[in-house]
Motif scaffolding. Structure first.
Motif: not given
Length: 416
Positions: A142-160
């Motif tokens: 329920i509380f897991e999310a998947t990021l689009g490539a631009s979201v991950a790159n611009q906000l510097h987010l990754g697994l966990g």
């Protein structure tokens, strides 16, 4: 070749005037090219965003707003639809697959899309391309999310990494879902579509975020929030859904059945047909901007005419010397025409290069700022025609000062 060298040398001797003339014509060419490139790039970007989706279904309302909000995440849908209606058509014998979509939350200005695994299994873009993961996997809890490539790159987010989502689609919402943080389970590979600028969660995850929000609002200040009970979570409404029919023949039948569905007012649209409405709207703006650009081009050519015609008086002595050393009058005429053609050719190339370099550098920023997918396409036949017409018109314009120079006598030039 000798004539071309003389033309280049003459233009270099009047570097400032030549530069200003080139810039004025290059600006007009750039405007014409930019209008065409943006139109073609927008069409290619929109058309490639979704493939093999036969129908987009949502609440009764405008067809174009439904398409823009569901596929391109521009604007909002007019209303939600019930889960019962979705289930009815999801299990319809003529339906091969469906992708439920629920929107209404955001993360740092990026849309949060609640959906299920059908998105990763059936969504197609740019022909037969499917979604794939650069790292991780789709949300499994329920509380897991998947990021689009631009979201991950611009906000510097990754697994966990943990995400606190916001209520509403504003970039700076005052309502935060602090009690229900999400964990990044996967990052999608780059697609060049609005998928890249989205955060994906499960449908139950969205329900969990809003658990206890009676009437769509959080508990009042001082009021205790109810404890989350996962067993009580159920989906009541979604925003829209994508639908793939089992055969092309059944698409129109399904569309008619959905549009006349008695229990709830629904709209089913065929994406390709609805996009034609958008192209009609864009064509009006395209024609208006093209007319403005053509007017600028005329001004640029007139500027070149004035510059070359004015220079005839200053170059009377130069022309007389050329004649004195044996250059025929016809060659003098061609010299002036060659100068005009050189100016127009350099300006045309400069205008083309400026537009496509600008698009290469700025198209990512445009997509992030507007949410509109923009592809960089090859110059169209219309753009190439613009360039050829500009060079041809410059030769015609160059005939005016050339004819005056042709008529100048040797004695008159030497006296000057």
């Amino acid at each position: 070749m000798r004539l071309l060298r003389l033309a280049l040398a003459s233009l270099r001797s009047r570097a400032l005037t030549t530069t200003l003339t080139v810039c004025s014509i290059a600006l007009s060419i750039a405007l014409l090219t930019a209008v065409d490139a943006l139109r073609a790039g927008t069409k290619a970007g929109f058309a490639g965003t979704v493939s093999h989706t036969d129908l987009v279904v949502g609440a009764r309302g405008g067809e174009l707003p439904l398409l823009l909000s569901t596929i391109f995440h521009v604007g909002t849908a007019s209303n939600n639809i019930s889960w019962q209606s979705y289930e009815h058509f999801a299990h319809h014998p003529a339906v091969a697959w469906t992708i439920p979509i629920s929107m209404g939350d955001s993360f740092h200005g990026f849309r949060v899309i609640a959906t299920d695994d059908n998105l990763y299994a059936h969504y197609k873009y740019r022909g037969d391309h499917s979604l794939s993961f650069a790292t991780g996997h789709s949300p499994q809890s329920i509380f897991e999310a998947t990021l689009g490539a631009s979201v991950a790159n611009q906000l510097h987010l990754g697994l966990g990494d943990r995400l606190t989502l916001s209520h509403g689609i504003e970039e700076r919402s005052i309502l935060k879902h602090d009690a229900t943080p999400f964990t990044v389970a996967g990052v999608l590979a780059q697609t060049g579509t609005p998928i890249d600028r989205s955060v994906f969660i499960t449908l139950l995850g969205e329900e969990a975020m809003h658990f206890g929000w009676e009437g769509g609002t959080p508990p009042a200040i001082g009021e205790a929030a109810p404890k989350l009970d996962v067993s009580q979570l159920h989906v009541d409404q979604i925003t829209s859904f994508l639908l793939g029919a089992r055969s092309r023949m059944s698409t129109l039948y399904l569309q008619r059945e959905i549009n006349t569905y008695k229990p709830e007012p629904l709209s089913a649209i065929i994406p390709a047909y609805t996009l034609q409405e958008l192209w009609v709207l864009l064509d009006y703006a395209d024609e208006a901007l093209s007319l403005v650009s053509a007017a600028v081009l005329v001004v640029g050519l007139l500027t070149m005419l004035v510059a070359l015609y004015t220079a005839v008086n200053e170059r009377r002595h130069e022309v007389a010397i050329l004649r004195a050393v044996g250059m025929p009058s016809s060659q003098i005429l061609l010299l002036f025409v060659a100068e005009a053609v050189v100016i127009a050719t350099v300006a045309t190339v400069l205008g083309f290069v400026a537009v496509y370099v600008g698009l290469l550098l700025a198209h990512g920023a445009v997509e992030r700022a507007t949410g509109i997918p923009l592809m960089i396409t090859r110059p169209s036949q219309r753009v190439l025609l613009y360039g050829a017409a500009t060079i041809a018109l410059s030769a015609v314009v160059g005939l005016v000062p050339a004819w005056r120079a042709y008529r100048t006598s040797l004695a008159d030039g030497l006296r000057g």
